[in-house]
Design a protein around this motif. Structure first.
Motif, PDB file in Angstrom:
ATOM      1  N   ASP A  39       0.832  -1.271  -0.115  1.00 52.73           N
ATOM      2  CA  ASP A  39      -0.004  -0.025   0.074  1.00 52.73           C
ATOM      3  C   ASP A  39       0.913   1.392   0.077  1.00 52.73           C
ATOM      4  N   LYS A  40       2.072   1.094   0.641  1.00 48.30           N
ATOM      5  CA  LYS A  40       2.935   2.345   0.596  1.00 48.30           C
ATOM      6  C   LYS A  40       3.540   2.489  -0.701  1.00 48.30           C
ATOM      7  N   ILE A  41       4.110   1.440  -1.300  1.00 44.82           N
ATOM      8  CA  ILE A  41       4.290   1.598  -2.845  1.00 44.82           C
ATOM      9  C   ILE A  41       3.527   2.163  -3.771  1.00 44.82           C
ATOM     10  N   PHE A  42       2.061   1.413  -3.376  1.00 42.24           N
ATOM     11  CA  PHE A  42       0.959   2.220  -4.371  1.00 42.24           C
ATOM     12  C   PHE A  42       0.757   3.789  -4.068  1.00 42.24           C
ATOM     13  N   TRP A  43       0.831   4.055  -2.942  1.00 43.84           N
ATOM     14  CA  TRP A  43       0.509   5.569  -2.947  1.00 43.84           C
ATOM     15  C   TRP A  43       1.759   6.343  -3.114  1.00 43.84           C
ATOM     16  N   ILE A  44       3.001   6.051  -3.078  1.00 46.27           N
ATOM     17  CA  ILE A  44       3.893   6.489  -3.416  1.00 46.27           C
ATOM     18  C   ILE A  44       4.177   6.671  -4.998  1.00 46.27           C
ATOM     19  N   VAL A  45       3.635   5.792  -5.747  1.00 48.14           N
ATOM     20  CA  VAL A  45       3.545   5.667  -7.321  1.00 48.14           C
ATOM     21  C   VAL A  45       2.498   6.767  -7.452  1.00 48.14           C
ATOM     22  N   VAL A  46       1.616   6.829  -7.067  1.00 48.25           N
ATOM     23  CA  VAL A  46       0.325   7.670  -7.350  1.00 48.25           C
ATOM     24  C   VAL A  46       0.777   9.140  -7.059  1.00 48.25           C
ATOM     25  N   ALA A  47       1.365   9.345  -5.939  1.00 47.73           N
ATOM     26  CA  ALA A  47       1.741  10.758  -5.625  1.00 47.73           C
ATOM     27  C   ALA A  47       2.892  11.090  -6.760  1.00 47.73           C
ATOM     28  N   ALA A  48       3.687  10.162  -7.005  1.00 46.64           N
ATOM     29  CA  ALA A  48       4.847  10.669  -8.056  1.00 46.64           C
ATOM     30  C   ALA A  48       4.403  10.822  -9.269  1.00 46.64           C
ATOM     31  N   VAL A  49       3.326   9.873 -10.015  1.00 43.10           N
ATOM     32  CA  VAL A  49       2.670  10.245 -11.248  1.00 43.10           C
ATOM     33  C   VAL A  49       1.842  11.442 -11.252  1.00 43.10           C
ATOM     34  N   ALA A  50       1.137  11.723 -10.122  1.00 40.06           N
ATOM     35  CA  ALA A  50       0.255  12.868  -9.974  1.00 40.06           C
ATOM     36  C   ALA A  50       1.232  14.196 -10.042  1.00 40.06           C
ATOM     37  N   GLY A  51       2.084  14.029  -9.429  1.00 44.64           N
ATOM     38  CA  GLY A  51       3.041  15.209  -9.270  1.00 44.64           C
ATOM     39  C   GLY A  51       3.685  15.520 -10.542  1.00 44.64           C
ATOM     40  N   ARG A  52       4.124  14.564 -11.372  1.00 42.49           N
ATOM     41  CA  ARG A  52       4.671  14.772 -12.539  1.00 42.49           C
ATOM     42  C   ARG A  52       3.628  15.322 -13.518  1.00 42.49           C
ATOM     43  N   THR A  53       2.674  14.739 -13.585  1.00 39.67           N
ATOM     44  CA  THR A  53       1.215  15.327 -14.396  1.00 39.67           C
ATOM     45  C   THR A  53       1.097  16.792 -14.131  1.00 39.67           C
ATOM     46  N   ALA A  54       1.060  16.935 -12.740  1.00 40.35           N
ATOM     47  CA  ALA A  54       0.773  18.434 -12.362  1.00 40.35           C
ATOM     48  C   ALA A  54       1.752  19.342 -12.892  1.00 40.35           C
ATOM     49  N   ALA A  85      -6.642  25.583 -23.067  1.00 42.02           N
ATOM     50  CA  ALA A  85      -5.984  26.174 -21.951  1.00 42.02           C
ATOM     51  C   ALA A  85      -6.593  25.622 -20.597  1.00 42.02           C
ATOM     52  N   GLY A  86      -7.919  25.650 -20.533  1.00 37.69           N
ATOM     53  CA  GLY A  86      -8.940  25.327 -19.344  1.00 37.69           C
ATOM     54  C   GLY A  86      -8.695  24.166 -19.079  1.00 37.69           C
ATOM     55  N   GLU A  87      -8.611  22.971 -20.074  1.00 34.61           N
ATOM     56  CA  GLU A  87      -8.370  21.580 -19.780  1.00 34.61           C
ATOM     57  C   GLU A  87      -7.042  21.495 -19.071  1.00 34.61           C
ATOM     58  N   ILE A  88      -5.832  22.036 -19.402  1.00 35.07           N
ATOM     59  CA  ILE A  88      -4.807  21.970 -19.088  1.00 35.07           C
ATOM     60  C   ILE A  88      -4.693  22.333 -17.520  1.00 35.07           C
ATOM     61  N   LEU A  89      -4.935  23.558 -17.389  1.00 35.09           N
ATOM     62  CA  LEU A  89      -5.233  24.104 -15.804  1.00 35.09           C
ATOM     63  C   LEU A  89      -5.998  23.016 -15.081  1.00 35.09           C
ATOM     64  N   ALA A  90      -7.125  22.596 -15.512  1.00 34.28           N
ATOM     65  CA  ALA A  90      -7.847  21.621 -14.719  1.00 34.28           C
ATOM     66  C   ALA A  90      -7.022  20.296 -14.410  1.00 34.28           C
ATOM     67  N   LEU A  91      -6.276  19.812 -15.716  1.00 32.81           N
ATOM     68  CA  LEU A  91      -5.486  18.642 -15.245  1.00 32.81           C
ATOM     69  C   LEU A  91      -4.600  18.887 -14.374  1.00 32.81           C
ATOM     70  N   ALA A  92      -3.947  20.406 -14.105  1.00 37.67           N
ATOM     71  CA  ALA A  92      -2.980  20.551 -13.155  1.00 37.67           C
ATOM     72  C   ALA A  92      -3.561  20.416 -11.956  1.00 37.67           C
ATOM     73  N   VAL A  93      -4.674  21.262 -11.406  1.00 31.90           N
ATOM     74  CA  VAL A  93      -5.520  21.186 -10.318  1.00 31.90           C
ATOM     75  C   VAL A  93      -6.021  19.868  -9.875  1.00 31.90           C
ATOM     76  N   ILE A  94      -6.396  19.004 -10.644  1.00 28.79           N
ATOM     77  CA  ILE A  94      -7.071  17.734 -10.385  1.00 28.79           C
ATOM     78  C   ILE A  94      -5.586  16.907  -9.994  1.00 28.79           C
ATOM     79  N   SER A  96      -2.863  17.904  -8.607  1.00 24.29           N
ATOM     80  CA  SER A  96      -2.164  18.299  -7.403  1.00 24.29           C
ATOM     81  C   SER A  96      -3.056  17.800  -6.188  1.00 24.29           C
ATOM     82  N   VAL A  97      -4.306  18.044  -6.474  1.00 28.68           N
ATOM     83  CA  VAL A  97      -5.301  17.361  -5.506  1.00 28.68           C
ATOM     84  C   VAL A  97      -5.028  15.908  -5.265  1.00 28.68           C
ATOM     85  N   ILE A  98      -4.813  14.960  -6.186  1.00 33.67           N
ATOM     86  CA  ILE A  98      -4.316  13.586  -6.159  1.00 33.67           C
ATOM     87  C   ILE A  98      -3.115  13.566  -5.457  1.00 33.67           C
ATOM     88  N   LEU A  99      -2.282  14.255  -5.599  1.00 29.82           N
ATOM     89  CA  LEU A  99      -0.950  14.475  -5.138  1.00 29.82           C
ATOM     90  C   LEU A  99      -1.200  14.481  -3.459  1.00 29.82           C
TER      91      LEU A  99
END
Length: 284
Positions: A39-54, A85-94, A96-99
Motif C-alpha cells: 500500500d505504501k508503494i501504491f500511494w508513493i507511485v500515485v503521488a509521483a505520477v500525479a506530481g509529474r502530471t501536475a 487552456a482550461g483543460e490544461i489548468l484543470a488537469l494541473a489542479v486535479i 495536485s489534489v491527487i498528489l
C-alpha cells in the motif's frame, strides 16, 4: 475518450515518466533496505505520477505564450488547441489534489509537506521569466523525490535520501541544459531565461558537465550513507560511461543528437540506476 487520453498523454509527455519513476523506486529500496508494504508503494507511485502530471500541466499552461511563438513547439497539442487552456489548468489542479490525497494516505508529515512540492511545481515554469538558473529549479523538484519517499516510509529524512536527491537534482539540471540548447536563439529573442541563452553554447555545455560531475559525487555519497556495496559502485561506473557518452555527442558545433542524449541515454541512466540498487540490496 481514448483519443482525449492520448492527447493528454502527448500534453504531459507521459513517456518521460521513465526519467522519474525508476529513481522513485530506487529511493524506496534505499530507504527501506527492501520492499515496503504494497500500500505504501501504491500511494508513493500515485503521488509521483500525479506530481509529474501536475508539473507538466502547469508548465504547458504557463508556457503557452512562448510555445505559440516557438517554431519547435508550434504543433504541440497545447498550442494547436487540441487540448484547451482550461483543460490544461484543470488537469494541473486535479493532479495536485491527487498528489495531496496520496500524501495524506501515506502519513501526516507527508500530507503537511505536500504543499511544498506543489509550490516547486508551480515556481519552475515561472522561473524561466526571472532566472537563468531555472534548470536548478527543475532540479529542486527532483531533489524532493527521495526526501518525500523517506518521509513517506520512515516519517523522517534519511541522509542517504538527501544525497540521492542532490544527485538527482544535478542530473536533471544538467540534461535540462542540453534540452534548452534547442531554443537558444528563440529564448534570447523572447526573453526566456536559461543558462544557454545567457552564457552561450560552449559555457552551457561546461555547466552541464559540472552538474553531472556533482551527480556522480552525490551518488557515491548515497551509496556510502545508504550502506550499499560493490554491485552499486560497479553500477555507478557503468552509468558514468553513459553520461560520458551523452556529453561526447553534444558538441558546440553539432547539436543534432540532443534528442538521443535527452531521451535515450537519460532513460537508460535512470532505469539502470534502479536495477543496480535492487541487485546490490538483494545480492550484495
Amino acid at each position: 475518450m481514448i483519443q482525449k487520453i492520448k492527447l493528454y498523454g502527448q500534453l504531459i509527455k507521459f513517456e518521460h515518466t521513465i526519467f522519474a519513476l525508476p529513481f522513485v523506486f530506487a529511493s524506496v529500496f534505499i530507504v527501506e533496505k527492501g520492499i515496503p508494504p504494497l500500500d505504501k508503494i501504491f500511494w508513493i507511485v500515485v503521488a509521483a505520477v500525479a506530481g509529474r502530471t501536475a508539473g507538466m500541466a502547469f508548465n504547458r499552461f504557463f508556457d503557452l505564450p512562448f510555445d505559440r511563438l516557438n517554431p519547435r513547439t508550434k504543433n504541440w497539442v497545447s498550442v494547436t488547441g487540441a487540448v484547451k487552456a482550461g483543460e490544461i489548468l484543470a488537469l494541473a489542479v486535479i493532479s495536485s489534489v491527487i498528489l495531496v490525497f496520496a500524501a495524506y494516505k501515506l502519513n501526516k508529515l507527508a500530507f503537511y509537506l505536500s504543499p511544498v512540492a506543489l509550490l516547486l511545481l508551480i515556481i519552475y515554469p515561472l522561473g524561466k521569466r526571472f532566472t537563468n538558473f531555472v534548470h536548478l529549479l527543475l532540479g529542486a523538484v527532483y531533489f524532493i523525490i527521495p526526501i518525500a519517499v523517506s518521509v513517506a516510509l520512515k516519517g523522517t529524512v534519511e541522509i542517504s535520501a538527501v544525497f540521492l536527491g542532490l544527485g538527482m537534482a544535478f542530473w536533471v539540471a544538467g540534461f535540462d541544459i542540453f534540452y534548452a540548447l534547442q531554443d537558444i536563439e528563440f529564448d534570447r529573442k523572447a526573453g526566456v531565461h536559461s543558462i544557454p541563452a545567457k552564457y552561450g553554447i560552449k559555457k552551457a555545455i561546461l555547466f552541464a558537465r559540472i552538474f553531472h560531475l556533482l551527480t556522480f559525487i552525490f551518488l557515491i555519497l548515497t551509496g556510502y550513507y545508504g550502506g550499499l556495496g560493490y554491485i552499486y559502485y560497479g553500477g555507478l561506473v557503468i552509468l558514468t560511461g553513459f553520461l560520458i557518452y551523452e556529453h561526447s555527442i553534444i558538441k558546440e558545433n553539432d547539436l543534432s543528437k540532443i534528442n538521443v542524449a535527452f531521451f535515450t541515454v537519460n532513460g537508460y541512466v535512470s532505469i539502470l540506476y534502479m536495477v543496480f540498487v535492487i541487485l546490490d540490496l538483494w545480492l550484495g
